[in-house]
Design a protein around this motif. Structure first.
Motif: not given
Length: 141
Positions: A53, A62-65, A68-69, A71-72
């Motif tokens: 991450a 941090i705006g890249h998809p 997000g994946v 971090v999830t």
């Protein structure tokens, strides 16, 4: 493909394993071969997901998809390490007690130390973030 994305989890796993072994050995004041595996400080799983991450955040933003994946996935791994696997360890302890009371020679003692404490997870997160920064620096574009 940027090789840093491929080697980051591998480097993290290879570095954190011996760190955990040495810390467990120092705590028990003997070589802790029996403690290798799940549990212990720092959390390998938390370190691996946080290193990825971190690398994605540094390289893609941090705006890249993909961030997000990542971090999830990190949340899922951390929740699993803290709660689910600790419950599995408690069940193993109960089964071991019941088998001990029954004096069953056929019972193989189950490993009771499965999950991580919040301190172990925090140690894994800090280690993973540091390795993510290190890999980003070493494999600078």
């Amino acid at each position: 493909m940027d090789i840093a994305y491929l080697v980051t989890p591998l480097i993290t796993w290879i570095l954190v394993g011996p760190i955990k072994f040495l810390i467990n050995s120092a705590r028990t004041r003997q070589w802790a071969f029996g403690l290798v595996g799940n549990g212990g400080f720092p959390s390998n799983h938390s370190a691996v997901v946080s290193s990825m991450a971190t690398l994605i955040a540094l390289r893609e933003g941090i705006g890249h998809p993909a961030f997000g994946v990542a971090v999830t996935l990190a949340f899922i791994v951390i929740i699993d390490a803290n709660s689910l696997r600790q419950h599995v360890g408690k069940q193993a302890a109960a089964i071991n007690r019941l088998a001990g009371e029954a004096a069953s020679a056929a019972h193989k003692t189950l490993r009771e130390r499965m999950g991580h404490t919040l301190v172990e997870i925090a140690g894994g997160l800090c280690t993973g973030v540091a390795i993510g920064f290190l890999v980003n620096y070493v494999f600078a574009r």
